[in-house]
Write a protein that holds these residues in place. Structure first.
Motif, PDB file in Angstrom:
ATOM      1  N   SER A   1       0.729  -1.183  -0.037  1.00  0.00           N
ATOM      2  CA  SER A   1       0.020  -0.002  -0.097  1.00  0.00           C
ATOM      3  C   SER A   1       0.835   1.198  -0.061  1.00  0.00           C
ATOM      4  N   VAL A   2       0.318   2.242  -0.616  1.00  0.00           N
ATOM      5  CA  VAL A   2       1.129   3.431  -0.617  1.00  0.00           C
ATOM      6  C   VAL A   2       0.511   4.219   0.693  1.00  0.00           C
ATOM      7  N   GLN A   3       1.664   4.732   1.458  1.00  0.00           N
ATOM      8  CA  GLN A   3       1.210   5.657   2.650  1.00  0.00           C
ATOM      9  C   GLN A   3       1.098   7.128   2.372  1.00  0.00           C
ATOM     10  N   ASP A   4       1.956   7.556   1.275  1.00  0.00           N
ATOM     11  CA  ASP A   4       1.921   8.923   1.179  1.00  0.00           C
ATOM     12  C   ASP A   4       2.487   9.275  -0.423  1.00  0.00           C
ATOM     13  N   GLN A   5       2.043   9.999  -1.293  1.00  0.00           N
ATOM     14  CA  GLN A   5       2.171  10.361  -2.250  1.00  0.00           C
ATOM     15  C   GLN A   5       2.473  11.937  -2.541  1.00  0.00           C
ATOM     16  N   TRP A   6       3.684  12.278  -3.061  1.00  0.00           N
ATOM     17  CA  TRP A   6       3.983  13.666  -3.553  1.00  0.00           C
ATOM     18  C   TRP A   6       4.485  13.825  -4.829  1.00  0.00           C
ATOM     19  N   ALA A   7       4.582  15.297  -5.371  1.00  0.00           N
ATOM     20  CA  ALA A   7       5.428  15.254  -6.413  1.00  0.00           C
ATOM     21  C   ALA A   7       6.749  14.781  -6.640  1.00  0.00           C
ATOM     22  N   GLY A   8       6.945  13.744  -7.239  1.00  0.00           N
ATOM     23  CA  GLY A   8       8.359  13.138  -7.597  1.00  0.00           C
ATOM     24  C   GLY A   8       8.642  12.141  -6.596  1.00  0.00           C
ATOM     25  N   GLY A   9       7.761  11.875  -5.757  1.00  0.00           N
ATOM     26  CA  GLY A   9       8.471  10.533  -4.495  1.00  0.00           C
ATOM     27  C   GLY A   9       6.824  10.194  -3.715  1.00  0.00           C
ATOM     28  N   PHE A  10       7.292   9.110  -2.908  1.00  0.00           N
ATOM     29  CA  PHE A  10       6.222   8.553  -2.210  1.00  0.00           C
ATOM     30  C   PHE A  10       6.731   7.573  -0.932  1.00  0.00           C
ATOM     31  N   VAL A  11       6.098   7.323  -0.196  1.00  0.00           N
ATOM     32  CA  VAL A  11       6.268   6.225   0.980  1.00  0.00           C
ATOM     33  C   VAL A  11       5.358   5.094   1.025  1.00  0.00           C
ATOM     34  N   ALA A  12       5.714   3.950   0.877  1.00  0.00           N
ATOM     35  CA  ALA A  12       4.849   2.626   0.631  1.00  0.00           C
ATOM     36  C   ALA A  12       5.322   1.865   1.906  1.00  0.00           C
ATOM     37  N   ALA A  13       4.527   1.008   2.214  1.00  0.00           N
ATOM     38  CA  ALA A  13       4.597   0.070   3.179  1.00  0.00           C
ATOM     39  C   ALA A  13       4.058  -1.578   2.515  1.00  0.00           C
ATOM     40  N   VAL A  14       4.758  -2.688   3.046  1.00  0.00           N
ATOM     41  CA  VAL A  14       4.220  -3.885   2.627  1.00  0.00           C
ATOM     42  C   VAL A  14       4.133  -4.665   4.027  1.00  0.00           C
ATOM     43  N   ASN A  15       2.939  -5.168   3.945  1.00  0.00           N
ATOM     44  CA  ASN A  15       2.363  -5.972   5.283  1.00  0.00           C
ATOM     45  C   ASN A  15       2.784  -7.533   4.942  1.00  0.00           C
ATOM     46  N   VAL A  16       3.439  -8.057   5.728  1.00  0.00           N
ATOM     47  CA  VAL A  16       3.750  -9.603   5.557  1.00  0.00           C
ATOM     48  C   VAL A  16       2.998 -10.478   6.740  1.00  0.00           C
ATOM     49  N   THR A  17       2.235 -11.517   6.128  1.00  0.00           N
ATOM     50  CA  THR A  17       1.324 -12.214   7.233  1.00  0.00           C
ATOM     51  C   THR A  17       1.772 -13.878   6.946  1.00  0.00           C
ATOM     52  N   ALA A  18       1.824 -14.606   8.190  1.00  0.00           N
ATOM     53  CA  ALA A  18       2.347 -15.867   8.260  1.00  0.00           C
ATOM     54  C   ALA A  18       0.765 -16.644   7.712  1.00  0.00           C
ATOM     55  N   VAL A  19       0.581 -17.413   6.730  1.00  0.00           N
ATOM     56  CA  VAL A  19      -0.505 -17.921   6.484  1.00  0.00           C
ATOM     57  C   VAL A  19      -0.633 -19.674   6.710  1.00  0.00           C
ATOM     58  N   GLY A  20      -1.231 -20.071   7.542  1.00  0.00           N
ATOM     59  CA  GLY A  20      -1.480 -21.346   7.904  1.00  0.00           C
ATOM     60  C   GLY A  20      -0.643 -21.967   8.981  1.00  0.00           C
ATOM     61  N   SER A  21       0.353 -21.318   8.995  1.00  0.00           N
ATOM     62  CA  SER A  21       1.501 -22.240  10.293  1.00  0.00           C
ATOM     63  C   SER A  21       2.614 -20.876  10.485  1.00  0.00           C
ATOM     64  N   ALA A  22       3.493 -21.264  11.546  1.00  0.00           N
ATOM     65  CA  ALA A  22       4.452 -20.330  11.603  1.00  0.00           C
ATOM     66  C   ALA A  22       5.365 -20.632  10.642  1.00  0.00           C
ATOM     67  N   ILE A  23       6.168 -19.299  10.443  1.00  0.00           N
ATOM     68  CA  ILE A  23       7.297 -19.305   9.618  1.00  0.00           C
ATOM     69  C   ILE A  23       8.431 -18.733  10.382  1.00  0.00           C
ATOM     70  N   ASN A  24       9.662 -19.181   9.868  1.00  0.00           N
ATOM     71  CA  ASN A  24      10.924 -18.664  10.399  1.00  0.00           C
ATOM     72  C   ASN A  24      11.653 -17.790   9.519  1.00  0.00           C
ATOM     73  N   GLY A  25      11.413 -16.659   8.891  1.00  0.00           N
ATOM     74  CA  GLY A  25      11.898 -15.795   7.780  1.00  0.00           C
ATOM     75  C   GLY A  25      10.800 -15.730   6.733  1.00  0.00           C
ATOM     76  N   TRP A  26      11.031 -14.628   6.064  1.00  0.00           N
ATOM     77  CA  TRP A  26      10.276 -14.338   4.909  1.00  0.00           C
ATOM     78  C   TRP A  26      11.141 -13.593   3.817  1.00  0.00           C
ATOM     79  N   ARG A  27      10.746 -13.509   2.637  1.00  0.00           N
ATOM     80  CA  ARG A  27      11.344 -13.154   1.526  1.00  0.00           C
ATOM     81  C   ARG A  27       9.993 -12.602   0.603  1.00  0.00           C
ATOM     82  N   VAL A  28      10.222 -11.353   0.122  1.00  0.00           N
ATOM     83  CA  VAL A  28       9.317 -10.688  -0.749  1.00  0.00           C
ATOM     84  C   VAL A  28       9.931 -10.187  -2.038  1.00  0.00           C
TER      85      VAL A  28
END
Length: 403
Positions: free
Chosen positions: A314-341
């Protein structure tokens, strides 16, 4: 990290001048409403037991206990009346407000002075024979500050006695101070002067780095860095600060409706609003999307990976020439020990800074892996990372793989 480093240098150099102007404006306000607009007309006093501080209180103490609000002034000025209208307005609604610095004082303050304010209030509440004996609610303490004073508030926000932190037109100056964000466990609120506020980019940067699950509110009002502190009763910043403190320190859920949900009282007004993990009753929050009246790209739908995690962009903020974004990672089904996006950026977008993850590449196809502190997730638990980039944020895609 061009935007953050430039703003850091400018803010450090200019904050004293900006706040000096505010001091001049509010020390002898021409439009002061004596006592504030609340039901308990207030003024300020000093105490021999709390040197170099200014205490704002109702002239007649109300029957209910007073929650406590400790304040760091703009420019880290030791003038405890530099935001007089604003602080007296808060006190008039049934709060004990303590500002660092004596009335019309000179010199500079430190974050330790905020801790001294809390120590004194707690001691006075238990001092038999004192006028505050048993009259203060020491379980409800907020810390806040304007500009440099906001940095002081950050510095003490991990004090276990503090219920909530309020940041006014401020943001951390250096990435090396981001540990202050990672240790936050209590709700936080930002009140910023819009994109023309010199502290705006730093505040947005901090917003993107807040711990997952932390209840947080951000409101931007297009008034610039100087705010509205010198206006009658502190102006719009004073009105909104009272509402927030009533909610967080007095449990006033009617006041809280101004901050929570897509139809909040400040939503779709002159305020630009963002929310994270907010509920009126303080229960287990459902993650809240950012809410803002200005157009912003639609969040990319969640893409599930084959090995137990999903990612949402999701984009948190957008201005002329730039932006701030966030990526939310969720463990699905079972526990995980590390993630890669796997992150595919829009054409022309280039990452300039990234937090809470380790990245390879800055444009096109970028891989982001977890840090040591946010990779182990139980089933259903979320973490994530954020970044600031040049270009436009709409159109990025993400895919998560557990590892």
């Amino acid at each position: 990290m061009r935007r953050r480093s430039i703003i850091s240098a400018v803010l450090a150099a200019a904050v004293a001048l900006v706040c000096a102007g505010t001091v001049a404006l509010t020390t002898t306000p021409t439009a002061a409403a004596v006592g504030g607009s609340g039901p308990y007309p207030a003024d300020y006093e000093t105490s021999t037991g709390l040197a170099n501080h200014t205490i704002y209180r109702p002239g007649t103490l109300p029957p209910e206990k007073l929650p406590i609000y400790v304040w760091g002034n703009g420019g880290c000025s030791a003038n405890g009346t530099s935001q007089l209208n604003f602080l007296r307005e808060i006190a008039s609604h049934g709060f004990l407000v303590i500002a660092s610095g004596s009335p019309n004082g000179s010199g500079s303050t430190t974050s330790q002075m905020l801790t001294q304010s809390i120590d004194w209030a707690v001691a006075e509440n238990g001092r038999q024979g004192g006028k505050y004996y048993g009259r203060l609610d020491t379980s409800k303490i907020a810390v806040g500050g304007f500009s440099c004073g906001g940095l002081e508030a950050y510095a003490v926000s991990n004090d276990s006695r503090i219920t909530t932190t309020t940041i006014f037109s401020s943001g951390l100056l250096n990435d090396s101070d981001d540990y202050q964000l990672r240790r936050l466990t209590k709700p936080i609120a930002y009140f910023i002067g819009g994109s023309s506020d010199i502290a705006y980019p730093n505040a947005i940067d901090d917003w993107g780095k807040l711990p997952a699950g932390l209840p947080a509110f951000m409101g931007n009002l297009n008034v610039g860095h100087g705010g509205t502190y010198g206006q009658t009763n502190g102006g719009e910043f004073g009105r909104v600060a009272v509402l927030y403190l009533k909610w967080r320190l007095k449990g006033d859920t009617t006041a809280g409706t101004n901050f929570v949900g897509p139809n909040c009282g400040l939503c779709n007004t002159q305020w630009q609003v963002q929310q994270k993990n907010l509920t009126l009753d303080g229960g287990t929050p459902t993650p809240s999307p950012s809410v803002t009246p200005s157009p912003s790209p639609t969040p990319t739908p969640t893409n599930g990976g084959p090995q137990g995690c999903s990612a949402a962009y999701s984009v948190q903020d957008q201005w002329a020439g730039g932006f701030v974004a966030a990526v939310n990672v969720t463990a699905v089904g079972s526990a995980i020990n590390g993630w890669r996006v796997a992150l595919t950026l829009p054409t022309g977008a280039t990452i300039t800074s990234l937090w809470n993850g380790i990245s390879s590449g800055t444009s096109g196809n970028v891989t982001v892996t977890n840090q040591s502190y946010n990779g182990r997730l139980s089933a259903g638990q979320s973490a994530g990372f954020g970044f600031q980039a040049n270009g436009t944020g709409a159109g990025a895609t993400v895919t998560c793989t557990a590892g």
